[in-house]
Design a protein around this motif. Structure first.
Motif, PDB file in Angstrom:
ATOM      1  N   UNK A   1       0.845  -1.188   0.000  1.00  0.00           N
ATOM      2  CA  UNK A   1       0.000   0.000   0.000  1.00  0.00           C
ATOM      3  C   UNK A   1       0.881   1.238   0.000  1.00  0.00           C
ATOM      4  N   UNK A   2       0.544   2.177  -0.860  1.00  0.00           N
ATOM      5  CA  UNK A   2       1.330   3.401  -0.968  1.00  0.00           C
ATOM      6  C   UNK A   2       0.969   4.335   0.180  1.00  0.00           C
ATOM      7  N   UNK A   3       1.997   4.850   0.856  1.00  0.00           N
ATOM      8  CA  UNK A   3       1.763   5.697   2.017  1.00  0.00           C
ATOM      9  C   UNK A   3       2.251   7.122   1.825  1.00  0.00           C
ATOM     10  N   UNK A   4       3.026   7.365   0.772  1.00  0.00           N
ATOM     11  CA  UNK A   4       3.517   8.711   0.512  1.00  0.00           C
ATOM     12  C   UNK A   4       3.859   8.838  -0.968  1.00  0.00           C
ATOM     13  N   UNK A   5       3.737  10.061  -1.483  1.00  0.00           N
ATOM     14  CA  UNK A   5       4.100  10.326  -2.869  1.00  0.00           C
ATOM     15  C   UNK A   5       4.514  11.784  -3.004  1.00  0.00           C
ATOM     16  N   UNK A   6       5.273  12.066  -4.060  1.00  0.00           N
ATOM     17  CA  UNK A   6       5.725  13.436  -4.303  1.00  0.00           C
ATOM     18  C   UNK A   6       6.050  13.615  -5.773  1.00  0.00           C
ATOM     19  N   UNK A   7       5.758  14.802  -6.286  1.00  0.00           N
ATOM     20  CA  UNK A   7       6.151  15.175  -7.638  1.00  0.00           C
ATOM     21  C   UNK A   7       7.543  15.795  -7.595  1.00  0.00           C
ATOM     22  N   UNK A   8       8.259  15.695  -8.723  1.00  0.00           N
ATOM     23  CA  UNK A   8       9.545  16.385  -8.839  1.00  0.00           C
ATOM     24  C   UNK A   8       9.276  17.888  -8.921  1.00  0.00           C
ATOM     25  N   UNK A   9      10.315  18.660  -8.634  1.00  0.00           N
ATOM     26  CA  UNK A   9      10.171  20.113  -8.534  1.00  0.00           C
ATOM     27  C   UNK A   9      10.451  20.852  -9.833  1.00  0.00           C
ATOM     28  N   UNK A  10      10.649  20.151 -10.940  1.00  0.00           N
ATOM     29  CA  UNK A  10      10.846  20.829 -12.219  1.00  0.00           C
ATOM     30  C   UNK A  10       9.521  21.451 -12.677  1.00  0.00           C
ATOM     31  N   UNK A  11       9.583  22.356 -13.629  1.00  0.00           N
ATOM     32  CA  UNK A  11       8.385  23.059 -14.107  1.00  0.00           C
ATOM     33  C   UNK A  11       7.307  22.109 -14.606  1.00  0.00           C
ATOM     34  N   UNK A  12       7.709  21.019 -15.239  1.00  0.00           N
ATOM     35  CA  UNK A  12       6.742  20.077 -15.807  1.00  0.00           C
ATOM     36  C   UNK A  12       6.262  19.038 -14.793  1.00  0.00           C
ATOM     37  N   UNK A  13       6.857  19.006 -13.594  1.00  0.00           N
ATOM     38  CA  UNK A  13       6.513  17.986 -12.596  1.00  0.00           C
ATOM     39  C   UNK A  13       6.533  16.611 -13.233  1.00  0.00           C
ATOM     40  N   UNK A  14       7.614  16.311 -13.941  1.00  0.00           N
ATOM     41  CA  UNK A  14       7.677  15.133 -14.805  1.00  0.00           C
ATOM     42  C   UNK A  14       7.834  13.806 -14.072  1.00  0.00           C
ATOM     43  N   UNK A  15       8.362  13.833 -12.858  1.00  0.00           N
ATOM     44  CA  UNK A  15       8.587  12.585 -12.120  1.00  0.00           C
ATOM     45  C   UNK A  15       7.655  12.490 -10.916  1.00  0.00           C
ATOM     46  N   UNK A  16       7.358  11.249 -10.549  1.00  0.00           N
ATOM     47  CA  UNK A  16       6.569  10.981  -9.355  1.00  0.00           C
ATOM     48  C   UNK A  16       7.292   9.902  -8.567  1.00  0.00           C
ATOM     49  N   UNK A  17       7.404  10.116  -7.278  1.00  0.00           N
ATOM     50  CA  UNK A  17       8.038   9.151  -6.387  1.00  0.00           C
ATOM     51  C   UNK A  17       6.960   8.638  -5.438  1.00  0.00           C
ATOM     52  N   UNK A  18       6.905   7.313  -5.245  1.00  0.00           N
ATOM     53  CA  UNK A  18       5.947   6.718  -4.316  1.00  0.00           C
ATOM     54  C   UNK A  18       6.683   5.777  -3.373  1.00  0.00           C
ATOM     55  N   UNK A  19       6.171   5.648  -2.162  1.00  0.00           N
ATOM     56  CA  UNK A  19       6.751   4.738  -1.172  1.00  0.00           C
ATOM     57  C   UNK A  19       5.646   3.844  -0.633  1.00  0.00           C
ATOM     58  N   UNK A  20       5.979   2.551  -0.474  1.00  0.00           N
ATOM     59  CA  UNK A  20       4.985   1.592   0.017  1.00  0.00           C
ATOM     60  C   UNK A  20       5.413   1.013   1.355  1.00  0.00           C
ATOM     61  N   UNK A  21       4.411   0.587   2.116  1.00  0.00           N
ATOM     62  CA  UNK A  21       4.646   0.043   3.454  1.00  0.00           C
ATOM     63  C   UNK A  21       4.767  -1.473   3.413  1.00  0.00           C
ATOM     64  N   UNK A  22       4.962  -2.063   4.564  1.00  0.00           N
ATOM     65  CA  UNK A  22       5.078  -3.502   4.735  1.00  0.00           C
ATOM     66  C   UNK A  22       3.922  -4.202   4.033  1.00  0.00           C
ATOM     67  N   UNK A  23       4.118  -5.317   3.350  1.00  0.00           N
ATOM     68  CA  UNK A  23       5.302  -6.168   3.325  1.00  0.00           C
ATOM     69  C   UNK A  23       6.325  -5.800   2.251  1.00  0.00           C
ATOM     70  N   UNK A  24       5.952  -5.020   1.244  1.00  0.00           N
ATOM     71  CA  UNK A  24       6.919  -4.619   0.220  1.00  0.00           C
ATOM     72  C   UNK A  24       7.371  -3.197   0.509  1.00  0.00           C
ATOM     73  N   UNK A  25       8.447  -3.053   1.256  1.00  0.00           N
ATOM     74  CA  UNK A  25       8.980  -1.736   1.594  1.00  0.00           C
ATOM     75  C   UNK A  25       9.769  -1.220   0.401  1.00  0.00           C
ATOM     76  N   UNK A  26       9.131  -0.393  -0.417  1.00  0.00           N
ATOM     77  CA  UNK A  26       9.764   0.029  -1.662  1.00  0.00           C
ATOM     78  C   UNK A  26       9.647   1.524  -1.882  1.00  0.00           C
TER      79      UNK A  26
END
Length: 163
Positions: free
Chosen positions: A89-114
């Motif tokens: 389950x995804x518990x946090x996310x963030x867009x990159x700070x460039x003008x286009x917000x081109x990237x997205x980062x997500x983090x997941x909780x147990x059991x797949x800590x990714x």
């Protein structure tokens, strides 16, 4: 969020409230969405990422809305379900700070800590790595969009998305 719009959770839905007119619009979630687990806005406030827990479990997805065109469509610009393999389950996310917000980062909780970084418009995974314990927050550096930070109750890590 976008200019004079406030985004907040109401049950399993996201409400968008105009601070000028005081009108509220709800993001219409699919029947398969069981809960919203995280929200993030782009730096320019044009995009809203909504991390969703879906059925059948353990399906997780991120819906990205273009808030500048939301009134016209009410539909997500992109729905991301592929993260280069199974994620928790995804518990946090963030867009990159460039003008286009081109990237997205997500983090997941147990059991797949990714931690997963992707180019969200084309749903291309740029990198994945394991986390030492449950994450609490992810963020891109405002000075260098190739640097991602992740923090939890007992750790802080920095990663570079370059080579």
């Amino acid at each position: 969020v976008s200019g004079e719009i406030l985004a907040y959770l109401v049950g399993r839905q996201v409400a968008l409230r105009s601070l000028g007119s005081l009108e509220t619009t709800f993001v219409v979630e699919s029947d398969r969405v069981q809960a919203v687990s995280a929200l993030a806005t782009s730096r320019n406030r044009h995009f809203l990422a909504v991390c969703e827990r879906c059925s059948p479990a353990p399906l997780t997805q991120v819906s990205v809305y273009d808030l500048t065109a939301f009134e016209a469509s009410g539909q997500p610009e992109q729905t991301l379900e592929e993260f280069g393999g199974q994620v928790g389950h995804l518990v946090s996310c963030a867009f990159s700070c460039d003008e286009a917000s081109s990237l997205l980062c997500v983090a997941s909780e147990t059991p797949q800590l990714l931690l997963v970084v992707l180019e969200w418009r084309s749903n291309v995974v740029l990198g994945r790595c394991r986390l030492p314990c449950d994450p609490g927050h992810v963020a891109f550096s405002p000075l260098d969009m190739s640097t991602v930070s992740v923090s939890g109750s007992s750790f802080l890590r920095l990663w570079s998305t370059n080579g």
